[in-house]
Design an enzyme around this catalytic site. Structure first.
Site: not given
Length: 757
Positions: A197, A231-232, A237, A239, A242, A390, A438-440
């Site tokens: 939040c 990150n990104e 939210c 709640c 907020c 990225e 995200e392994k693939y």
């Protein structure tokens, strides 16, 4: 909490008005960014670990409070940076690296492969919070120390993340209010990422403390190149925290309930508020049905979108300020997401030292889709270069179907980013994760750790080319004379509007006009509605649904000095509060456009209307135009409004300027036709406009050298004719005007044009 006094009691201020930062608060004692020298170093809970540490310093009295609709709330004047962009001697090349997931022998092999692929820059620590702070009173930088020291030893630089995008489990357990409440009113439990939040005092206190600790420890580390906050950023939210912050923001913005009620038009459906506490965030439990775009009161929902932008921005600014207490020089950024609807990045731009973003277009999208996002990112800071933070080297994993980049497509996409202003080319991810979602996802180094895969070979070859390119493109800018206005307020307001058609998508309309200009060979700056328009001969303003401030006068000034302004259907409809203008459509744009619109038709997507003069078709919305000084360029061919204008041109003033109005959603050939006519009158069509698969882009280096990028998006070779004497910086090949110039399948040329004597 005491709300910040309004600027003008009783009167909502106009978007764009600067604000004074509110009174800072500390919603809990700081654990402060203090020194730590090894594992398990304890910080006494509730006690600041170093002088001057105040995680809330400079933020407004309530997270997310802004002075009014359209103004950023972050912390007043952004802190200047001595170096807006990280200083490098070549394009930084590398990407997101998570060595904490791997044992030492794997890391050794990684660095061997990095050297082989000419990788010199690593983004580290993006999701390391649970590692660097395993408990509220404990910090452990052992692993991170080793990562940065190893990077330095290998001659690599680091973009160091604060790691605050994913909560550690202990934080969500100890302070459950940090977990978001969703659109349906459900308080989430711990899980996933981007799960905090933004109004949580505990999150703000602990995230800024961590950012400060990192800066104190690593500010002088030789490997440090840039700071990567969070990150990104994204998500919403709803709640109680907020809700309180939203009410405080509104009180600051509007001053009085009468002003707020007037702005939201609350006499509709008996909504007139008599107490600030009566206001609720717009959600599935209050004003919405059928999802976030269906709201009974657009003004409320619009203000909550602005609030969310500012609340998350407040988190970024708080971490940046914590960094700046220990590191006054290293540039600070966060990775944006291009044409990302939930956050208005124009409100973020002043607070970023440099722009960086993550590019993940659907691989079946036309190349002008990522190009539009690149130009939007470049336009956030007045044309300054940005970082491509990225991109995938091969495939994504987040979609239902994840196509693979074909051979040559990675190189082409990377040079497209550089052509549009990127001064770095980074990937996600360097080594594929062994587990989780995200392994693939594509990686430079796959699970087998091989250097003979197609992807690794392409990455290595590209790294070698970028070394050859050196610093030739660093700091270069785009000399555009065409501007395209991009406005998040118009995007939000248009797509939550009831009528005339929910099938109209802002990004699609904007992209159609951008695509037309780019394929005609024009360089395009994608700029906010507040931008200085004096450098431009052509201003494209499609779907300018909301018109604010002095924009009409500035558009008229473009035409008055001989320029051309083009706008479209569903423009000039509402003011900054999403209230309809009490005048003929297109509202304050009408004098420039020379038209009047009283009514409009909307039809299902399978219906098309002919536009005979253009030999094309139109869809979705058909405004019925009455010329008021404008001359018809093209008309509708069917229905009772057949023969009425679909496209008009209005000669404005004595300087030869024009205002073009497109009253319907033309198909792409029709849009191309209109835009090329506009560009042609200013000599802005490019020399390769007749080659639809060839993209061109121009950058001018700081020393005045002009660079022309040629990008062939076809899988077949194309043969061109050189239009100027130039040297290809990638091959060393020279050509003179009139010489044949070939581009291979998915080919690229970076031409240094010879200066005229």
């Amino acid at each position: 909490m005491t709300p910040v006094p309004p600027n003008h009691p009783g009167t909502p201020t106009e978007p764009g008005t600067p604000i004074t930062p509110g009174t800072p608060i500390t919603p809990g004692a700081s654990t402060g960014p203090g020194a730590s020298t090894g594992p398990g170093i304890s910080a006494t809970p509730g006690v600041s670990a170093e002088p001057g540490a105040c995680p809330e310093s400079g933020t407004s009295a309530t997270p997310g409070v802004s002075a009014e609709p359209g103004v950023s709330a972050a912390s007043g004047t952004p802190s200047p940076s001595p170096s807006p962009l990280p200083e490098t001697t070549r394009i930084p090349y590398g990407g997101d690296y998570n060595p904490e997931q791997w044992p030492e022998p794997v890391r050794d092999e990684d660095h061997r492969l990095f050297t082989q692929a000419s990788i010199d820059t690593l983004t580290v620590g993006v999701f390391s919070w649970s590692l660097t702070q395993p408990a509220e009173d404990t910090y452990d930088f052992t692993v991170l120390d080793g990562i940065l020291d190893r990077a330095e030893a290998e001659g690599r630089r680091v973009c160091l993340a604060t790691g605050t995008a994913a909560l550690p489990p202990w934080l969500a357990k100890k302070h459950p209010e940090v977990n978001r409440t969703d659109f349906e009113g459900r308080r989430h439990r711990y899980g996933q990422r981007h799960n905090f939040c933004p109004s949580s005092p505990a999150y703000r206190r602990l995230s800024t403390a961590l950012a400060g600790r990192l800066a104190e420890r690593y500010a002088d580390h030789p490997a440090l190149l840039a700071w990567h906050v969070n990150n990104e950023y994204g998500g919403v939210c709803y709640c109680d925290l907020c809700a309180d912050a939203f009410r405080a923001r509104l009180r600051h913005a509007y001053g009085t309930l009468d002003a707020l009620n007037d702005a939201w038009w609350t006499t509709f459906w008996s909504h007139r508020f008599t107490d600030w506490a009566e206001i609720e965030p717009p959600s599935a439990l209050t004003e919405h049905w059928r999802g976030p775009d269906h709201t009974a009161f657009q003004g409320i929902t619009l203000d909550y979108a602005r609030f969310t932008t500012d609340a998350l921005l407040g988190c970024f600014v708080a971490e940046k300020e914590a960094i700046r207490r220990h590191d006054a020089a290293t540039p600070v950024t966060t990775n944006l997401m291009g044409t990302y609807r939930p956050l208005d990045y124009h409100r973020w731009a002043p607070h970023l030292d440099f722009v960086s973003w993550d590019s993940y277009p659907p691989l079946d999208a036309p190349p002008t889709r990522p190009a539009l996002a690149h130009d939007l990112m470049r336009g956030l800071k007045d044309g300054a270069p940005f970082w491509l933070m990225e991109q995938t080297p091969s495939t994504t994993a987040c979609r239902d179907v994840n196509p693979l980049r074909r051979p040559g497509e990675l190189r082409l996409a990377t040079f497209q980013a550089i052509a549009h202003g990127a001064d770095a080319a980074l990937y996600f991810q360097m080594r594929a994760s062994r587990g989780a979602c995200e392994k693939y996802h594509g990686a430079v180094i796959g699970h087998a750790g091989r250097d003979d895969t197609r992807v690794f070979r392409e990455v290595a070859a590209l790294g070698s080319e970028l070394k050859t390119l050196g610093d030739a493109t660093l700091g270069a800018r785009t000399p555009a004379r065409t501007a395209l206005l991009f406005d998040w307020d118009s995007w939000w307001a248009l797509e939550m509007s009831d009528g005339p058609s929910r099938l109209v998508k802002y990004q699609d309309i904007v992209h159609a006009y951008y695509r037309a200009a780019r394929q005609a060979g024009a360089d395009v700056d994608v700029v906010p509605v507040t931008a200085d328009l004096t450098p431009y001969d052509v201003v494209l303003a499609p779907a300018l649904f909301m018109v604010k401030g002095d924009l009409p006068a500035r558009l008229e000034a473009v035409a008055a000095r001989g320029g051309t302004v083009l706008t479209t259907f569903l423009s000039g409809r509402v003011d900054a509060h999403d209230l309809a203008f009490l005048t003929d459509v297109p509202g304050p744009l009408a004098p420039l456009m020379g038209v009047r619109v009283d009514e409009w038709d909307a039809r299902p997507p399978e219906f098309t209307q002919t536009v005979p003069e253009l030999g094309t078709h139109a869809r979705l919305v058909f405004e019925i135009v009455q010329p008021r000084g404008a001359e018809p360029v093209a008309t509708y061919g069917e229905d009772f409004y057949a023969g009425t204008p679909a496209v008009t041109r209005n000669r404005y003033g004595d300087g030869g300027g024009e205002g073009w109005y497109v009253a319907t959603a033309l198909d792409q050939p029709g849009t191309d036709d209109v835009v090329r006519r506009v560009l042609a009158r200013h000599g802005l069509t490019g020399p390769y406009a007749g080659h639809p698969t060839v993209e061109t882009a121009t950058r001018v280096a700081p020393d005045g050298t002009r660079l022309l990028f040629l990008l062939n998006h076809a899988t077949e070779a194309v043969r061109l004719t050189a239009h100027a004497t130039a040297t290809d910086l990638l091959t060393g090949r020279q050509s003179k005007a009139g010489d044949p110039l070939a581009l291979g399948p998915l080919g690229v040329a970076v031409l240094r044009l010879q200066r005229l004597q």
